[in-house]
Design a protein around this motif. Structure first.
Motif, PDB file in Angstrom:
ATOM      1  N   LEU A   1     -54.399-100.066  33.113  1.00  0.00           N
ATOM      2  CA  LEU A   1     -53.811-100.022  31.778  1.00  0.00           C
ATOM      3  C   LEU A   1     -52.926-101.227  31.481  1.00  0.00           C
ATOM      4  N   GLU A   2     -52.446-101.885  32.510  1.00  0.00           N
ATOM      5  CA  GLU A   2     -51.495-102.982  32.331  1.00  0.00           C
ATOM      6  C   GLU A   2     -52.070-104.073  31.431  1.00  0.00           C
ATOM      7  N   GLY A   3     -51.216-104.584  30.563  1.00  0.00           N
ATOM      8  CA  GLY A   3     -51.601-105.701  29.707  1.00  0.00           C
ATOM      9  C   GLY A   3     -52.141-105.302  28.353  1.00  0.00           C
ATOM     10  N   TYR A   4     -52.376-103.997  28.147  1.00  0.00           N
ATOM     11  CA  TYR A   4     -52.911-103.548  26.861  1.00  0.00           C
ATOM     12  C   TYR A   4     -51.809-102.948  25.991  1.00  0.00           C
ATOM     13  N   GLN A   5     -51.993-103.071  24.692  1.00  0.00           N
ATOM     14  CA  GLN A   5     -51.169-102.353  23.724  1.00  0.00           C
ATOM     15  C   GLN A   5     -52.038-101.273  23.094  1.00  0.00           C
ATOM     16  N   LEU A   6     -51.640-100.026  23.270  1.00  0.00           N
ATOM     17  CA  LEU A   6     -52.441 -98.900  22.784  1.00  0.00           C
ATOM     18  C   LEU A   6     -51.687 -98.165  21.684  1.00  0.00           C
ATOM     19  N   GLU A   7     -52.393 -97.877  20.599  1.00  0.00           N
ATOM     20  CA  GLU A   7     -51.780 -97.247  19.436  1.00  0.00           C
ATOM     21  C   GLU A   7     -51.833 -95.723  19.488  1.00  0.00           C
ATOM     22  N   TYR A   8     -52.609 -95.194  20.423  1.00  0.00           N
ATOM     23  CA  TYR A   8     -52.709 -93.755  20.633  1.00  0.00           C
ATOM     24  C   TYR A   8     -52.239 -93.428  22.055  1.00  0.00           C
ATOM     25  N   PRO A   9     -51.933 -92.159  22.345  1.00  0.00           N
ATOM     26  CA  PRO A   9     -51.430 -91.817  23.682  1.00  0.00           C
ATOM     27  C   PRO A   9     -52.451 -92.055  24.797  1.00  0.00           C
ATOM     28  N   VAL A  10     -51.947 -91.958  26.014  1.00  0.00           N
ATOM     29  CA  VAL A  10     -52.788 -91.869  27.207  1.00  0.00           C
ATOM     30  C   VAL A  10     -52.825 -90.388  27.590  1.00  0.00           C
TER      31      VAL A  10
ATOM     32  N   ASP B   1     -49.714 -89.712  13.098  1.00  0.00           N
ATOM     33  CA  ASP B   1     -49.609 -91.154  13.272  1.00  0.00           C
ATOM     34  C   ASP B   1     -48.692 -91.398  14.467  1.00  0.00           C
ATOM     35  N   PHE B   2     -49.283 -91.650  15.623  1.00  0.00           N
ATOM     36  CA  PHE B   2     -48.508 -91.807  16.851  1.00  0.00           C
ATOM     37  C   PHE B   2     -47.776 -93.146  16.926  1.00  0.00           C
ATOM     38  N   LEU B   3     -48.265 -94.143  16.198  1.00  0.00           N
ATOM     39  CA  LEU B   3     -47.785 -95.507  16.408  1.00  0.00           C
ATOM     40  C   LEU B   3     -46.284 -95.686  16.180  1.00  0.00           C
TER      41      LEU B   3
END
Length: 326
Positions: free
Chosen positions: A88-97, A196-198
């Motif tokens: 997951l490192e290095g990513y920007q995610l707009e929704y949860p994991v 809207d999780f962001l």
């Protein structure tokens, strides 16, 4: 049912190579991408994870992630995440994991054990900077997880009957496993998001987003934000340009107060709709009052007096500075 915020899909290696531009053109707005699972050789990262995350982002979709868990001990939870966290490192995610808790092998455990393992996995994700939730289906949620104990975590529920039979709250609904979407060969899971999780992700500095700067806050207890003007705006962050809208008249549980002025205002955070928001304390729009609903409020009255004294002191300093400039 709540209003749909966005429509999306979830994918794994089983969808093969996805044409994300065509997926986006079909109207899909987000994708939850599998980061990995476990097979006979052990825990593995999905070989299509990187391709899918980057392809979905390049096509303009918001992205989240999930992993299918088989972990039945705390040690196994840690072993899985030791494999998935580096991916997951290095990513920007707009929704949860999301922790995908649904495997039939978990029925051998007690409801408390399954609940505790799910919570442990989500807590480890949070501790490592990821906004975490969990996924399961209606029967599993009803019979094998104490969802009330996990009510503070986002639930993504699966139910393919055209409605959600689960009686509790949820933030996303996987309503089909046999969807057809341009750009994907074969079936794909279809989802609706109601949240809207962001803003929450950005506010907490989760999912690869930088932690926001802001004022030093002191916690409040037994206090309410009273809104008495229709002109009282509220915000995603302590930034007057980050407006959400106008607050309805009424009272809201107060969470914290800025120790000093920030950006020209004294700020207070408060709860509304299960989330925490910001507003500026302006004497013609809103104020802090004691919450004396059936409690001995001598302590909260003292805390309120202290808070109001800080506000007045800050206002006086600002007035003095303005007079000096004049």
């Amino acid at each position: 049912m709540a209003a749909i915020f966005e429509n999306g899909i979830d994918v794994s290696r089983y969808q093969g190579v996805v044409d994300w531009a065509r997926v986006a053109a079909s109207g899909q707005q987000f994708a939850i991408v599998r980061v990995g699972s476990t097979d006979g050789s052990g825990v593995y990262v999905d070989p299509y994870f990187k391709r899918n995350v980057e392809g979905a982002h390049a096509a303009g979709l918001k992205v989240g992630a999930y992993y299918y868990t088989y972990a039945k001990t705390e040690e196994a939870v840690i072993r899985e995440l030791n494999k998935f966290l580096p991916a997951l490192e290095g990513y920007q995610l707009e929704y949860p994991v999301f922790v995908d808790m649904e495997d039939s092998s978990f029925v051998s455990l007690s409801r408390k054990q399954v609940t505790d393992l799910t919570r442990l996995a989500m807590d480890i994700l949070y501790q490592n900077g990821w906004y975490a939730g969990y996924y399961t289906y209606t029967f599993f949620a009803t019979n094998y997880i104490d969802t009330e104990a996990l009510k503070d975590y986002p639930l993504w529920i699966a139910d393919y009957r055209g409605y959600v039979g689960y009686q509790g709250g949820y933030t996303m609904w996987q309503y089909s496993s046999s969807g057809q979407v341009s750009g994907i060969q074969g079936n794909v899971d279809m989802n609706r998001s109601y949240v809207d999780f962001l803003p929450f992700i950005k506010e907490g500095g989760f999912n690869g987003f930088p932690a926001p700067s802001g004022p030093v806050m002191m916690s409040l207890e037994n206090q309410l934000l009273e809104v008495f003007s229709e002109r009282c705006e509220y915000f995603n962050s302590p930034d007057v340009n980050d407006v959400v809208g106008y607050l309805p008249l009424g009272t809201y549980p107060a969470v914290a107060l800025s120790e000093e002025e920030y950006g020209g205002f004294v700020w207070v955070t408060f709860r509304l709709g299960g989330a925490v928001w910001w507003t500026a304390l302006l004497e013609d729009r809103c104020r802090l009052i004691a919450d004396d609903s059936g409690t001995d409020c001598s302590e909260c009255q003292a805390q309120l007096a202290e808070a109001n004294a800080r506000i007045e002191e800050t206002r006086q300093l600002l007035n003095d500075a303005l007079e000096a400039l004049g």
